[in-house]
Design an enzyme around this catalytic site. Structure first.
Site, PDB file in Angstrom:
ATOM      1  N   GLU A 109     -45.179  26.626 -55.311  1.00  0.00           N
ATOM      2  CA  GLU A 109     -44.811  27.930 -55.373  1.00  0.00           C
ATOM      3  C   GLU A 109     -45.614  28.333 -56.745  1.00  0.00           C
ATOM      4  O   GLU A 109     -45.768  27.816 -57.754  1.00  0.00           O
ATOM      5  CB  GLU A 109     -43.218  28.014 -55.660  1.00  0.00           C
ATOM      6  CG  GLU A 109     -42.860  29.289 -56.213  1.00  0.00           C
ATOM      7  CD  GLU A 109     -43.251  30.560 -55.252  1.00  0.00           C
ATOM      8  OE1 GLU A 109     -43.041  30.398 -54.078  1.00  0.00           O
ATOM      9  OE2 GLU A 109     -44.008  31.571 -55.665  1.00  0.00           O
ATOM     10  N   ASP A 134     -51.217  26.598 -55.923  1.00  0.00           N
ATOM     11  CA  ASP A 134     -51.827  26.998 -54.948  1.00  0.00           C
ATOM     12  C   ASP A 134     -51.522  26.324 -53.441  1.00  0.00           C
ATOM     13  O   ASP A 134     -51.979  25.045 -53.424  1.00  0.00           O
ATOM     14  CB  ASP A 134     -53.193  27.506 -54.834  1.00  0.00           C
ATOM     15  CG  ASP A 134     -53.845  28.381 -53.670  1.00  0.00           C
ATOM     16  OD1 ASP A 134     -53.212  29.195 -53.309  1.00  0.00           O
ATOM     17  OD2 ASP A 134     -54.543  27.667 -52.852  1.00  0.00           O
ATOM     18  N   ASP A 155     -46.210  29.881 -45.307  1.00  0.00           N
ATOM     19  CA  ASP A 155     -45.472  31.024 -45.266  1.00  0.00           C
ATOM     20  C   ASP A 155     -45.663  32.002 -46.275  1.00  0.00           C
ATOM     21  O   ASP A 155     -44.874  32.297 -47.274  1.00  0.00           O
ATOM     22  CB  ASP A 155     -43.933  30.659 -45.397  1.00  0.00           C
ATOM     23  CG  ASP A 155     -43.112  31.733 -45.038  1.00  0.00           C
ATOM     24  OD1 ASP A 155     -43.366  32.735 -44.649  1.00  0.00           O
ATOM     25  OD2 ASP A 155     -41.886  31.735 -45.477  1.00  0.00           O
TER      26      ASP A 155
HETATM   27  C1  LIG Z   1     -42.548  34.582 -47.963  1.00  0.00           C
HETATM   28  S1  LIG Z   1     -42.104  33.858 -49.559  1.00  0.00           S
HETATM   29  C2  LIG Z   1     -41.603  32.150 -48.929  1.00  0.00           C
HETATM   30  C3  LIG Z   1     -40.284  31.954 -48.278  1.00  0.00           C
HETATM   31  C4  LIG Z   1     -39.955  30.848 -48.058  1.00  0.00           C
HETATM   32  N1  LIG Z   1     -40.978  29.827 -47.365  1.00  0.00           N
HETATM   33  C5  LIG Z   1     -38.611  30.562 -47.102  1.00  0.00           C
HETATM   34  O1  LIG Z   1     -38.771  30.799 -45.949  1.00  0.00           O
HETATM   35  O2  LIG Z   1     -37.571  30.521 -47.767  1.00  0.00           O
HETATM   36  C6  LIG Z   1     -43.674  33.525 -50.153  1.00  0.00           C
HETATM   37  C7  LIG Z   1     -43.909  32.883 -51.354  1.00  0.00           C
HETATM   38  O3  LIG Z   1     -45.160  32.458 -51.551  1.00  0.00           O
HETATM   39  C8  LIG Z   1     -45.535  32.490 -53.118  1.00  0.00           C
HETATM   40  N2  LIG Z   1     -46.957  32.499 -53.254  1.00  0.00           N
HETATM   41  C9  LIG Z   1     -47.996  33.522 -53.039  1.00  0.00           C
HETATM   42  N3  LIG Z   1     -49.084  33.157 -53.142  1.00  0.00           N
HETATM   43  C10 LIG Z   1     -48.962  31.631 -53.093  1.00  0.00           C
HETATM   44  C11 LIG Z   1     -49.839  30.699 -53.313  1.00  0.00           C
HETATM   45  N4  LIG Z   1     -51.099  30.820 -53.167  1.00  0.00           N
HETATM   46  N5  LIG Z   1     -49.478  29.368 -53.420  1.00  0.00           N
HETATM   47  C12 LIG Z   1     -48.148  28.952 -53.463  1.00  0.00           C
HETATM   48  N6  LIG Z   1     -47.192  30.270 -53.623  1.00  0.00           N
HETATM   49  C13 LIG Z   1     -47.510  31.173 -53.413  1.00  0.00           C
HETATM   50  C14 LIG Z   1     -44.766  33.866 -53.526  1.00  0.00           C
HETATM   51  O4  LIG Z   1     -44.600  33.820 -54.796  1.00  0.00           O
HETATM   52  C15 LIG Z   1     -43.377  33.705 -52.595  1.00  0.00           C
HETATM   53  O5  LIG Z   1     -42.360  33.250 -53.402  1.00  0.00           O
END
Ligand SMILES: C[S@@+](CC[C@H](N)C(=O)[O-])C[C@H]1O[C@@H](n2cnc3c(N)ncnc32)[C@H](O)[C@@H]1O
Length: 272
Positions: A109, A134, A155
């Site tokens: 995250e 990332d 996701d």
């Molecule tokens: C759609 S949400 C995830 C929901 C979770 N997978 C669920 O099903 O409960 C996407 C998340 O990715 C995080 N995020 C955005 N870019 C990212 C990256 N490059 N690497 C890791 N996390 C990232 C955001 O902060 C956000 O919390």
């Protein structure tokens, strides 16, 4: 990074994603061999649906609340786990609840607050590693695992214009590192051109054995609205073609609003 999953937790798209994800995991766990799970974009792991953020959108009312009222048989496993964990568990909490003693999980995250929440949640958990990194980069670093068996959830928030391209590249990177990894990548459906381009990019990358589960609340015409969502599943486990169609049908029966174009379907994008 503006996206916060708390505003959307438990909405129809979470229900579609989580019900399918748990089914894929259940199939993989029919084999005793240990599994490694990666949640590349983990979110906070849990959202209190009584809090302000989810109630500003109220999206969960047309999602998980509808399923809790009268859970259909095909969704019984998913709904029972949600009830056990409380409203509303994110993918890290749902997956963690299903880990067997020899399974492991890594969650990534990038948002500092959501990362801190995850780190607290799993602080004393030896089966879960929480990464402030990332998620796409983690795919290259964490695969292949010693277990040689993996289920990956990709996701992202689709805040960036090139997110579909990044997901396609992430899938290709994951498969290059572990040929048999089961990878499930969620995507939004607003209108179809970006979705078609995404599917074409996966086909052009010559990745084999891909199925797609798509859920349309209505005709995907308005590019300003979330009209549906999909999951690309690479290397879908044996038996998915029996269990996923009734899951999709049950989701549509409960979450659909009888709008023109509503549909749920499973189809093959690339041969085995
Ligand atoms: C759609 S949400 C995830 C929901 C979770 N997978 C669920 O099903 O409960 C996407 C998340 O990715 C995080 N995020 C955005 N870019 C990212 C990256 N490059 N690497 C890791 N996390 C990232 C955001 O902060 C956000 O919390």
């Amino acid at each position: 990074m503006n996206y916060r999953h708390a505003f959307h937790a438990g909405n129809f798209a979470d229900c579609v994603k989580h019900a399918i994800l748990l089914d894929l995991l259940a199939h993989l766990q029919k084999k005793a061999k240990p599994l490694f799970l990666i949640d590349t974009h983990a979110g906070p792991g849990f959202t209190d649906l009584a809090a302000e953020a989810p109630n500003r959108t109220g999206e969960y009312r047309d999602g998980i609340l509808r399923l809790l009222e009268d859970p259909p048989a095909a969704l019984a496993d998913y709904v029972a786990l949600v009830q056990q964990l409380g409203l509303y568990p994110g993918s890290p909490a749902l997956l963690r609840a299903r880990l067997r003693d020899a399974d492991r999980m890594a969650v990534c995250e990038r948002h500092p607050e959501d990362f801190a929440t995850l780190r607290r949640r799993f602080a004393r958990d030896r089966q879960v590693a929480v990464h402030h990194r990332d998620g796409y980069e983690a795919l290259g670093a964490l695969l292949p695992p010693p277990e040689r068996r993996a289920l990956v959830l990709i996701d992202p928030p689709y805040e960036m214009p090139d997110e579909f391209t990044q997901v396609a590249a992430g899938i290709a990177r994951g498969i290059a590192r572990l040929r048999d990894a089961v990878i499930a990548a969620w995507y939004p459906i607003k209108h179809m051109p970006p979705v078609r381009a995404f599917h074409a990019a996966l086909q052009a990358a010559a990745i084999s054995d891909i199925v797609v589960a798509e859920f349309h609340l209505r005709d995907p015409r308005d590019p300003a609205r979330l009209n549906g969502c999909g999951l690309v599943i690479v290397n879908p486990p044996f038996g998915h073609d029996t269990t996923l169609p009734p899951i999709l049908d049950a989701l549509l029966a409960r979450l659909g609003n009888r709008e023109p174009g509503e549909a749920a379907r499973l189809f093959r994008l690339a041969d085995e």
